[in-house]
Design a protein around this motif. Sequence first.
Motif, short mmCIF file in Angstrom:
data_model
loop_
_atom_site.label_atom_id
_atom_site.label_comp_id
_atom_site.label_asym_id
_atom_site.label_seq_id
_atom_site.Cartn_x
_atom_site.Cartn_y
_atom_site.Cartn_z
N ALA A 99 1.02 -1.01 0.07
CA ALA A 99 -0.12 -0.05 -0.02
C ALA A 99 0.79 1.22 -0.03
O ALA A 99 0.58 2.29 -0.95
CB ALA A 99 -0.88 0.14 1.26
N SER A 103 2.84 1.75 -3.51
CA SER A 103 1.80 1.93 -4.48
C SER A 103 1.28 3.54 -4.28
O SER A 103 1.21 4.14 -5.15
CB SER A 103 0.95 1.14 -4.87
N LEU A 104 1.09 3.93 -2.98
CA LEU A 104 0.72 5.15 -2.85
C LEU A 104 1.88 6.18 -3.16
O LEU A 104 1.56 7.26 -3.89
CB LEU A 104 0.54 5.35 -1.18
N ALA A 163 -0.01 0.91 -8.96
CA ALA A 163 -0.44 -0.35 -8.15
C ALA A 163 0.53 -1.28 -8.46
O ALA A 163 0.46 -2.25 -7.77
CB ALA A 163 -1.79 -0.69 -8.46
N THR A 165 -0.05 -3.69 -10.62
CA THR A 165 -1.12 -4.58 -10.63
C THR A 165 -2.08 -4.51 -11.94
O THR A 165 -2.06 -3.38 -12.43
CB THR A 165 -2.08 -4.53 -9.65
N ARG A 225 -14.86 0.30 -11.63
CA ARG A 225 -14.70 1.94 -10.91
C ARG A 225 -13.80 1.94 -9.92
O ARG A 225 -13.03 2.58 -9.69
CB ARG A 225 -16.10 2.25 -10.84
N ARG A 226 -14.01 0.72 -9.16
CA ARG A 226 -13.02 0.63 -8.11
C ARG A 226 -11.64 0.39 -8.44
O ARG A 226 -10.92 1.10 -7.79
CB ARG A 226 -13.54 -0.59 -7.02
N ASP A 283 -10.87 4.12 -10.86
CA ASP A 283 -10.78 5.39 -10.12
C ASP A 283 -10.25 5.31 -8.61
O ASP A 283 -10.02 6.37 -8.08
CB ASP A 283 -12.15 6.02 -9.98
N GLY A 284 -10.11 3.97 -8.14
CA GLY A 284 -9.24 3.83 -6.88
C GLY A 284 -8.13 3.43 -6.94
O GLY A 284 -7.39 3.29 -5.96
N GLY A 285 -7.49 3.58 -8.31
CA GLY A 285 -6.15 3.32 -8.38
C GLY A 285 -5.50 1.82 -8.04
O GLY A 285 -4.42 1.65 -7.71
N ARG A 286 -6.49 1.04 -8.20
CA ARG A 286 -6.00 -0.44 -7.70
C ARG A 286 -5.31 -1.19 -8.86
O ARG A 286 -4.71 -2.14 -8.72
CB ARG A 286 -7.34 -1.27 -7.47
N ARG A 318 -11.39 6.68 -19.42
CA ARG A 318 -10.66 6.91 -18.38
C ARG A 318 -9.03 6.91 -19.00
O ARG A 318 -8.19 7.34 -18.10
CB ARG A 318 -10.63 5.83 -17.30
N MET A 350 -7.60 11.13 -11.62
CA MET A 350 -8.18 10.43 -10.55
C MET A 350 -8.39 11.55 -9.29
O MET A 350 -7.24 12.17 -9.00
CB MET A 350 -7.06 9.38 -10.21
N ARG A 400 -13.88 7.75 -5.73
CA ARG A 400 -13.51 6.35 -5.28
C ARG A 400 -12.27 6.62 -4.23
O ARG A 400 -11.44 7.31 -5.01
CB ARG A 400 -13.18 5.30 -6.16
N PRO A 401 -12.19 6.26 -3.07
CA PRO A 401 -10.86 6.46 -2.53
C PRO A 401 -9.72 5.81 -3.09
O PRO A 401 -10.14 4.65 -3.39
CB PRO A 401 -11.65 5.88 -1.01
N ALA A 455 -4.55 2.37 -2.18
CA ALA A 455 -3.52 2.26 -1.34
C ALA A 455 -3.53 3.36 -0.15
O ALA A 455 -3.23 2.68 1.04
CB ALA A 455 -2.45 2.88 -2.47
#
Lengths: 336, 336
Positions: free
Chosen positions: A51, A54-55, A60, A62, A113-114, A117-120, A142, B2, B47-48, B51
């Motif tokens: 976490a 990648s922050l 990510a 991934t 979206r998660r 937009d959530g950067g996963r 996007r 984002m 979306r939060p 990370a």
Amino acid sequence: MMSNLKQLAQTLGLSITTVSRALDGYSDVAVVTRERVRAAAHAINYRPNSAARSLRRRKAETVAVTLPMEPGRFGPPVFLNMLAACSQRLAEEGLDLMLLPTAGRAAEMETYRRLVDGGRADAIIVVRTRLEDERVAFLKERAIPFVTHGRTARAHEHAFIDGDGEAGFREATRLLASLGHRRIAHISAPQDLTFAHLRRIGWHAGLAHENLPEALECAARPTEIGGYEATRWLLQQPSRPTGLLCATDSIAIGALSALKECGLVAGRDVAVIGHDNLPSAAFTDPPLSTMEIAAPDVGCQLAEMLIARLGGRDPRDLQTILPVRQVPRATHGRPN
Amino acid sequence: MMSNLKQLAQTLGLSITTVSRALDGYSDVAVVTRERVRAAAHAINYRPNSAARSLRRRKAETVAVTLPMEPGRFGPPVFLNMLAACSQRLAEEGLDLMLLPTAGRAAEMETYRRLVDGGRADAIIVVRTRLEDERVAFLKERAIPFVTHGRTARAHEHAFIDGDGEAGFREATRLLASLGHRRIAHISAPQDLTFAHLRRIGWHAGLAHENLPEALECAARPTEIGGYEATRWLLQQPSRPTGLLCATDSIAIGALSALKECGLVAGRDVAVIGHDNLPSAAFTDPPLSTMEIAAPDVGCQLAEMLIARLGGRDPRDLQTILPVRQVPRATHGRPN
DNA sequence: TTGACTTTCCAAAACGTTTCGGATGCACTG
DNA sequence: CAGTGCATCCGAAACGTTTTGGAAAGTCAA
């Protein structure tokens, strides 16, 4: 329990910075220090917190793929093997491949979206593509790298990898025609799925090429039961087909079962050809004639395309249609 | 592209804190403010960042499962359906289920380390469990919540969910015995896999219970080919078996093919019983007699156990053995 | 001895979120 | 009017990493 850089730095009497750079192999840390750090990290089984990494890195590392749980495309065995190969190649670049099961289209979009937009996820693989695919539209908007497995109606605008099911079905149709079949039916999968659409097109083209009349067609779910029911229906029609071109092997397996139930033997009374070459296709009775993508390394190629996209390559340079090879076995004989 | 809390806060003229708390539904933000924030968040598709969230919260909100890519346990269709159901239940708790394909045991262990020591997963599902399972040992040492799908040699110490394959195979053996079979062979899967071990035990117990002599046994890979080869071998033995208890349906499908090749018909000359009730098992010729876990919601139960473990429940309260139901079809007739 | 350069290290900021511990203003009580 | 309580908001720290922009010490040439 979960160790971090700070602990590592403290026990080594170094700064967090140096430890971090040592582990990443930067040249501005002395060789002896680097080795000392690495040994210590190894000793306490240090793994960077993903976490935090990648922050800070703003990526990510991934690649994600959602697994829609309705049946379709190929059955999972082949499919998962492809993803496994893909994952291996991605791992070499330090990328994780993660699969997310989803139930239903709405849930799948929310997952997208998660992810985005959530950067996963840094990139996405789209499977079970449809001609008009909302997921593709979303990803294009996007501007996140993605590769589809299977084409869409607007495939020229994005990266994809796909088998040439159209050619495969054209050839299969012509093969049956050359054996003397004149009523070659098609059991089709839902036409919003691109692969199903293309295979149907190929069948059509084959018929036209051989100057055969429009033949019977039956829509089915891409499952054994779907194939079974479709075949029962086809066999009751006035001009019963002598050849059955099935959109998938699952359908074909159901078809074999229906034929047997009607006292017909596949490959003698009725020809059957499927697509995918499932592991069990070689063990049906009679062994199923089918076809498959000729490349042994689809997953790997898929990974290469993702890597290229992540590297900024133009998606229009990343469009692969792989040849499909016929796998003739025992169910495609001449009509009697 | 984002968006983040800071932007949201700026456009709303609020502090990051308030925006965050509004979205999380805290009671110390005015109702009108909360709605305003939510509307804005919805408008820009906020979306939060996952990370950042999991870094701060110190949990990943993720349950992971590695997918070993060698064949085994059930074939993917059943298996993935279970995981899909599991994922749906987990989603209700705000947990993601992520599947990671892995090739080989070493790679799988490395993935476990990245998952656990890197804080990527809060809990883990172990599949394709072995009697002595290094993954289970690792997870126990790290004290991270996990549930195994299938037991281990030390199953009393951890949470698991499993079908009662032992009872299933015992019953199946007794069923065949009651039909008059006296030479009931077993085609076993690799014995380090717990499920294979237990099914073999069950077969053994069934033989003993019926006072039948030691019968033939043949080890096979859990694939169609494995079943095919094992059956060929068994049919060449001096005292040819009249009943074939196959560790999995894949094996049984291969067995059917081998029988046919030798001019024997399953269910008349030789009885065949599998396990898993694969979708295609109903469509073999003859339709395969098999068995399956009686619970329709294994995945959901698995999810419940994970949730309980994450809530701190003692693993010894979380051990489920589900009954196995026979699915008799056409391959288990009396000997002729 | 001085200055320039190299080698090796480090402090501090930043990533985006959650959360602790107030702060502010207002209404109400006595 | 002081005191209390409540409703609503916010600043700042923290999570663990990477990275920027030096600092300190040593080397070497002139």
